[in-house]
Design a protein around this motif. Structure first.
Motif: not given
Length: 449
Positions: A177-192
């Motif tokens: 769950y930490e990987n989802l909220t701290r890595f994956n979602q922030p990564f997808c946020t930076q993709l335009t």
């Protein structure tokens, strides 16, 4: 919470056929940058209440970002007192179990064991740029779970302490769950290359395959799934958008009888069972065919268990380091690159007790939290004396525009469009009792990680 989509999105662009912002209760309504007046007020009052209880610091940088706080407000229908109670419980649980330490120091083999059992990121996103996960439940038989819990209880897999209440055999799961909220979602946020690049990604889309799972296996998993689901629902609210269940047997309505009590109505309304003929058209309505695994009628050569497949859309965006060409298994998070408007993906964890730290890649920082003005800061601080009870009443009375109840979420899925399967998502199951229920919840472990 979803919009309807048609056709394939233009190359390099993730776009829906209907404007989500024009549909009440549909993404990105209720998300950062797309709040109505009542929701803005709720966020301000929530911050004031949290600051008063010393649960949140405004910074800069703030102790918790706005998109995280909004997850609690959406989960609790914008009632500040309820969101405050859930947030407080979560912070106490995280502190008692050293969740941050767990994520940073977990043994990589223990992390990988969890990753292979639970929902896995395909490396791809849906049409709105939300990460797509797949979960094959048949991998969770009673023997596997018993061994997983036993190893977790009898081994030291991180430097974190526990509260003595949370089953130690389950704690490894929350690194996912930490990987989802701290890595994956922030990564997808930076993709335009998505329809709303101004909105931070805080959810996930899930395909859950329960084909080949018998009633006995469901029953044997009951205790484990119930514990995992209740903890996840309590401490990782609003981290899913839709879960599509595929391969449901005819007896699944029986399972629904004792599973539905684990979830609130908002969560239940996001989980749908698809008949075989609905799978391909429904998934294509939400996900581009090139990002759907071949097993479910798409074009992606992905099998459950493997690591995520890099998206060609990342070419020229992600700058890989040290020979990497994809994201590895293990706890990942993003850090600022000193002196540059870039973020670095850092792999943490431990191998044989020795801490690991290596940079996997960097990418441009394209999204940053909006800066608070002086007036906004003063407004938040001065509102700390405002009654949260009054706020809760105001928000509850004015919540027609937020469309967060189960009924309105169902209505949001019934928009006109080419995919007939989308309409069936919200239909009653009265005409199809002999098959599977149209709305059936599954363990919250599928919502993330």
């Amino acid at each position: 919470m979803t919009a309807e989509y048609e056709g394939s999105a233009p190359a390099g662009r993730v776009q829906s056929s209907s404007s989500a912002s024009q549909q009440a209760g549909v993404f990105p309504n209720g998300h950062l940058g797309h709040l109505n007046a009542v929701q803005e007020e709720a966020l301000g009052r929530f911050k004031a209440a949290l600051q008063d209880k010393k649960l949140w610091r405004p910074g800069p940088p703030p102790s918790h970002d706005d998109q995280t706080l909004l997850r609690y407000l959406r989960a609790r229908r914008w009632i500040v007192d309820d969101a405050l109670a859930q947030f407080k419980d979560t912070e106490e649980w995280r502190a008692a179990n050293n969740i941050d330490t767990l994520y940073r120091t977990i043994e990589l083999d223990a992390y990988e064991q969890s990753r292979r059992l639970y929902p896995q990121w395909t490396g791809r996103r849906d049409r709105r740029g939300i990460p797509l996960y797949v979960f094959e439940i048949r991998t969770l038989d009673s023997k596997t779970i018993a061994n997983y819990e036993k190893q977790g209880a009898n081994s030291t897999f991180s430097q974190a302490k526990t509260d003595g209440k949370t089953p130690p055999g389950l704690l490894r799961l929350f690194a996912l769950y930490e990987n989802l909220t701290r890595f994956n979602q922030p990564f997808c946020t930076q993709l335009t290359d998505r329809e709303h690049p101004d909105v931070p990604v805080t959810m996930s889309t899930n395909i859950v395959d329960i084909s080949g799972v018998g009633l006995k296996q469901f029953w044997n998993l009951k205790g484990h799934m119930q514990a995992a689901s209740q903890l996840a629902t309590a401490h990782y609210p609003e981290t899913l958008d839709r879960i599509f269940i595929i391969g449901a047997p005819v007896f699944f309505s029986t399972v629904w009888g004792w599973v539905k009590r684990w979830f609130d109505p908002i969560t239940v309304s996001k989980i749908f069972v698809l008949a075989p003929h609905e799978v391909k058209p429904t998934l294509e309505a939400f996900i581009e065919p090139r990002n759907i695994p071949k097993k479910y009628g798409g074009e992606l050569d992905y099998t459950f268990g493997q690591l995520g497949i890099p998206d060609p859309a990342w070419d020229g965006v992600v700058r890989w380091e040290k020979g990497y060409s994809s994201f590895p298994s293990g706890p990942l998070l993003w850090e600022d690159v000193p002196g540059e408007e870039r973020l670095a993906c850092v792999r943490l964890g431990a191998e044989n007790g020795k801490l690991v730290r290596e940079v996997i890649c960097t990418l441009p920082r394209t999204w940053s939290p909006p800066e608070r003005t002086v007036d906004e800061s003063n407004q938040t601080d001065s509102s700390a004396t405002t009654s949260t009870n009054t706020a809760a009443t105001t928000i509850n009375d004015a919540s027609d525009g937020t469309q967060t109840t189960e009924d309105t979420l169902d209505e949001a899925t019934q928009t006109e469009g080419p995919a007939e399967a989308i309409e069936k998502l919200a239909l009653d199951d009265d005409d199809d009792k002999a098959k599977t229920p149209e709305v059936t919840p599954i363990p919250a472990a599928t919502a993330a990680a």
